[in-house]
Design a protein around this motif. Structure first.
Motif, PDB file in Angstrom:
ATOM      1  N   ASP A 184     -59.661 -40.619 -25.225  1.00  0.00           N
ATOM      2  CA  ASP A 184     -60.155 -39.249 -25.035  1.00  0.00           C
ATOM      3  C   ASP A 184     -61.492 -39.053 -25.744  1.00  0.00           C
ATOM      4  OD1 ASP A 184     -57.962 -38.582 -23.518  1.00  0.00           O
ATOM      5  OD2 ASP A 184     -56.821 -37.718 -25.199  1.00  0.00           O
ATOM      6  N   VAL A 185     -61.615 -39.634 -26.943  1.00  0.00           N
ATOM      7  CA  VAL A 185     -62.879 -39.533 -27.684  1.00  0.00           C
ATOM      8  C   VAL A 185     -64.007 -40.187 -26.887  1.00  0.00           C
ATOM      9  CG1 VAL A 185     -64.103 -40.271 -29.764  1.00  0.00           C
ATOM     10  CG2 VAL A 185     -61.757 -39.435 -29.937  1.00  0.00           C
ATOM     11  N   ILE A 186     -63.739 -41.384 -26.347  1.00  0.00           N
ATOM     12  CA  ILE A 186     -64.754 -42.094 -25.559  1.00  0.00           C
ATOM     13  C   ILE A 186     -65.154 -41.268 -24.345  1.00  0.00           C
ATOM     14  CG2 ILE A 186     -65.186 -44.147 -24.146  1.00  0.00           C
ATOM     15  CD1 ILE A 186     -63.373 -45.702 -26.063  1.00  0.00           C
ATOM     16  N   ALA A 187     -64.174 -40.656 -23.681  1.00  0.00           N
ATOM     17  CA  ALA A 187     -64.454 -39.856 -22.487  1.00  0.00           C
ATOM     18  C   ALA A 187     -65.352 -38.667 -22.809  1.00  0.00           C
ATOM     19  CB  ALA A 187     -63.135 -39.376 -21.871  1.00  0.00           C
ATOM     20  N   HIS A 188     -65.223 -38.097 -24.004  1.00  0.00           N
ATOM     21  CA  HIS A 188     -66.031 -36.935 -24.384  1.00  0.00           C
ATOM     22  C   HIS A 188     -67.382 -37.325 -24.974  1.00  0.00           C
ATOM     23  CE1 HIS A 188     -62.127 -34.834 -24.010  1.00  0.00           C
ATOM     24  NE2 HIS A 188     -62.875 -33.764 -23.752  1.00  0.00           N
ATOM     25  N   ARG A 189     -67.600 -38.619 -25.197  1.00  0.00           N
ATOM     26  CA  ARG A 189     -68.886 -39.083 -25.730  1.00  0.00           C
ATOM     27  C   ARG A 189     -69.588 -39.937 -24.681  1.00  0.00           C
ATOM     28  NH1 ARG A 189     -67.267 -41.248 -31.677  1.00  0.00           N
ATOM     29  NH2 ARG A 189     -69.341 -42.194 -31.507  1.00  0.00           N
ATOM     30  N   SER A 190     -69.672 -39.373 -23.488  1.00  0.00           N
ATOM     31  CA  SER A 190     -70.213 -40.119 -22.358  1.00  0.00           C
ATOM     32  C   SER A 190     -71.679 -40.477 -22.525  1.00  0.00           C
ATOM     33  CB  SER A 190     -70.022 -39.309 -21.065  1.00  0.00           C
ATOM     34  OG  SER A 190     -70.609 -38.022 -21.197  1.00  0.00           O
TER      35      SER A 190
ATOM     36  N   THR B 282     -72.760 -45.447 -25.383  1.00  0.00           N
ATOM     37  CA  THR B 282     -72.118 -46.616 -24.798  1.00  0.00           C
ATOM     38  C   THR B 282     -71.121 -47.169 -25.802  1.00  0.00           C
ATOM     39  OG1 THR B 282     -74.165 -47.146 -23.622  1.00  0.00           O
ATOM     40  CG2 THR B 282     -72.493 -48.859 -23.734  1.00  0.00           C
ATOM     41  N   ILE B 283     -69.827 -47.045 -25.469  1.00  0.00           N
ATOM     42  CA  ILE B 283     -68.754 -47.468 -26.367  1.00  0.00           C
ATOM     43  C   ILE B 283     -67.831 -48.405 -25.599  1.00  0.00           C
ATOM     44  CG2 ILE B 283     -66.800 -46.723 -27.781  1.00  0.00           C
ATOM     45  CD1 ILE B 283     -68.200 -43.986 -28.037  1.00  0.00           C
ATOM     46  N   ILE B 284     -67.607 -49.600 -26.159  1.00  0.00           N
ATOM     47  CA  ILE B 284     -66.743 -50.581 -25.501  1.00  0.00           C
ATOM     48  C   ILE B 284     -65.559 -50.891 -26.418  1.00  0.00           C
ATOM     49  CG2 ILE B 284     -66.604 -52.861 -24.438  1.00  0.00           C
ATOM     50  CD1 ILE B 284     -68.579 -50.991 -23.082  1.00  0.00           C
ATOM     51  N   PRO B 285     -64.329 -50.495 -26.033  1.00  0.00           N
ATOM     52  CA  PRO B 285     -63.159 -50.890 -26.815  1.00  0.00           C
ATOM     53  C   PRO B 285     -62.756 -52.317 -26.459  1.00  0.00           C
ATOM     54  CG  PRO B 285     -62.496 -49.486 -24.973  1.00  0.00           C
ATOM     55  CD  PRO B 285     -63.985 -49.603 -24.908  1.00  0.00           C
ATOM     56  N   LEU B 286     -62.447 -53.118 -27.473  1.00  0.00           N
ATOM     57  CA  LEU B 286     -62.044 -54.498 -27.189  1.00  0.00           C
ATOM     58  C   LEU B 286     -61.294 -55.093 -28.366  1.00  0.00           C
ATOM     59  CD1 LEU B 286     -64.034 -56.459 -29.004  1.00  0.00           C
ATOM     60  CD2 LEU B 286     -65.630 -56.130 -27.149  1.00  0.00           C
ATOM     61  N   SER B 287     -60.759 -56.279 -28.141  1.00  0.00           N
ATOM     62  CA  SER B 287     -60.130 -57.065 -29.198  1.00  0.00           C
ATOM     63  C   SER B 287     -60.768 -58.448 -29.178  1.00  0.00           C
ATOM     64  CB  SER B 287     -58.611 -57.183 -28.989  1.00  0.00           C
ATOM     65  OG  SER B 287     -58.079 -58.176 -29.837  1.00  0.00           O
ATOM     66  N   ALA B 288     -61.472 -58.783 -30.238  1.00  0.00           N
ATOM     67  CA  ALA B 288     -62.110 -60.103 -30.309  1.00  0.00           C
ATOM     68  C   ALA B 288     -61.071 -61.207 -30.429  1.00  0.00           C
ATOM     69  CB  ALA B 288     -63.065 -60.152 -31.497  1.00  0.00           C
TER      70      ALA B 288
END
Length: 451
Positions: A359-365, A368-374
């Motif tokens: 939801d946070v990512i959607a509101h900070r359009s 550029t935010i990429i969620p991931l697991s290295a």
């Protein structure tokens, strides 16, 4: 414990009491929570191989000029050292030379502050000649202001020679002069490193591969991500400052034949100013990057405070303007460098936490935010796509007519751009011609024209 014992270096395996002096009512928006700061201090001590005997948060209303702590607090620290058989006291804050000396005299134990502890870690981890030079310079700068300590060997005087006999210079003056001379030599060597690094950057710009720099708080997972994206084997552990010297490897991106991925030293709150200055040559790689990937440990409760610390260091390096500051182009800053936030360690989140962050990512359009697991690799392909497309965001379609025998420029267009159409275009006095339509980024167009 005598003065000579106190002067010794930090010994691996020594039992240490970690003390965080918490200044009451002085917590800024960018500072970590006291409990988190204490855990970080323990992590720093473990990183240098110390055994944590105990850890304390000591609230301070008015710091004492001579000792930082009050008499009662010093007594409590001394009792804790005795009960826990601690040989060393780590104060997670900045101590003046006088404060450090007075505390050692009162506690009868070696005392080291946060700057000294981080310098010890960097000194142990530096693997390259450049890294060792930078650490030595920072160490000398730190020690230069600490020669006021009254060790007996610093009170002796050396007489002059021949007709210049007399008291001569004191040992402390000789030590200061030797430190200044050594610092001057190291700075000259690092200036040569700076020039060499600049030549390497010039060659990379001509060669033509974009640079992607990884930055982030220490232990955010930069090296793990670097290894996953490049197939390298850079040391990656759940340890503060697991890697120190920067590493560069090639990586393939969509629409980009090759890019250079650079893994830099991790940042930390209250990074000693000596280290920021000494490592400026290394961190200049960040200022020359085409894209910055800000890797964050999104599972850490203090991730927002860590982000502010990283941005503060970037501003100090001239990569970003400081809050309320104008951009000083003479400092070589590149405020236009795009920053992609990489929210790492997504696999450590609960489902509820992950949903909230989506939801946070959607509101900070606008960001550029990429969620991931290295660790698992989830989201890494998306990151490569985003970076690749970002590097080609200004790409346009161009049409060129070139001699069919001009293999160099034809190969460049195939390697650096996206060829849309290629067909014969007649002949001229030198032979057959080729018409080629290609999508090129602005920087590649400039390099093509320079051929």
């Amino acid at each position: 414990m005598n003065d000579e014992d106190l002067k010794g270096e930090v010994t691996r395996g020594a039992r240490a009491l970690v003390v965080y002096p918490h200044m009451r009512g002085n917590r800024g928006s960018g500072e970590l929570d006291p409990d988190a700061r204490l855990e970080e201090a323990k992590g720093l001590a473990l990183a240098i191989g110390l055994e944590i005997a105990d850890a304390l948060i000591i609230p301070i209303r008015e710091p004492r000029a001579g000792t930082l702590f009050g008499e009662g607090q010093i007594e409590n620290i001394s009792i804790a050292c005795t009960l826990n058989e601690a040989e060393l006291v780590v104060v997670d804050g900045s101590l003046s030379a006088i404060q450090q000396r007075n505390l050692e005299e009162k506690l009868k134990r070696k005392v080291i502050d946060r700057t000294g502890l981080i310098l010890e870690i960097f000194g142990e981890r530096a693997a390259t000649a450049e890294g060792r030079l930078q650490v030595e310079l920072a160490h000398l700068d730190y020690q230069a202001g600490r020669l006021v300590r009254s060790w007996t060997h610093l009170e002796r005087q050396r007489g002059g020679f021949g007709f210049l006999g007399g008291p001569g210079e004191t040992q402390i003056e000789a030590d200061r002069r030797m430190i200044r001379d050594r610092m001057s030599r190291i700075r000259r060597e690092l200036e040569q490193v700076r020039r060499t690094r600049g030549l390497h950057r010039d060659r990379r710009e001509k060669a033509p591969w974009p640079v992607v720099a990884l930055v982030g708080y220490t232990n955010a997972g930069k090296s793990t991500l670097f290894n996953h994206l490049t197939g390298a084997d850079v040391m990656a552990q759940d340890l503060l400052f697991a890697t120190l010297d920067p590493t560069m490897r090639a990586v393939r991106l969509p629409g980009v034949e090759k890019a250079i991925l650079s893994d830099t030293v991790g940042f930390i709150s209250d990074l000693p100013t000596q280290l920021v200055a000494a490592f400026r040559a290394t961190l200049e790689e960040v200022t020359a990057a085409d894209v910055i990937l800000h890797v964050r440990d999104i599972a850490n409760p203090d991730t927002e405070a860590q982000k502010r610390q990283v941005l503060a260091v970037l501003a100090d390096l001239g990569v970003l303007p400081g809050e309320g500051d104008d951009i000083d182009e003479e400092e070589g800053a590149e405020p236009g460098i795009p920053i992609v936030e990489v929210w790492n360690k997504w696999d450590l989140l609960s489902e509820e936490q992950a949903d909230a962050l989506r939801d946070v990512i959607a509101h900070r359009s606008e960001e550029t935010i990429i969620p991931l697991s290295a660790v698992t690799g989830e989201g890494c392909d998306t990151l490569l796509d985003v970076v690749g497309h970002g590097l080609n965001a200004d790409a346009r379609v161009y049409s060129f007519v070139l001699p069919a025998a001009d293999g160099q420029r034809l190969a460049f267009l195939h390697a650096r751009g996206e060829v849309l159409r290629e067909e014969a275009a007649g002949e001229d006095e030198n032979g057959p011609l080729m018409r080629i339509e290609v999508r090129l980024a602005e920087r590649e167009l400039g390099r093509f024209r320079a051929l």
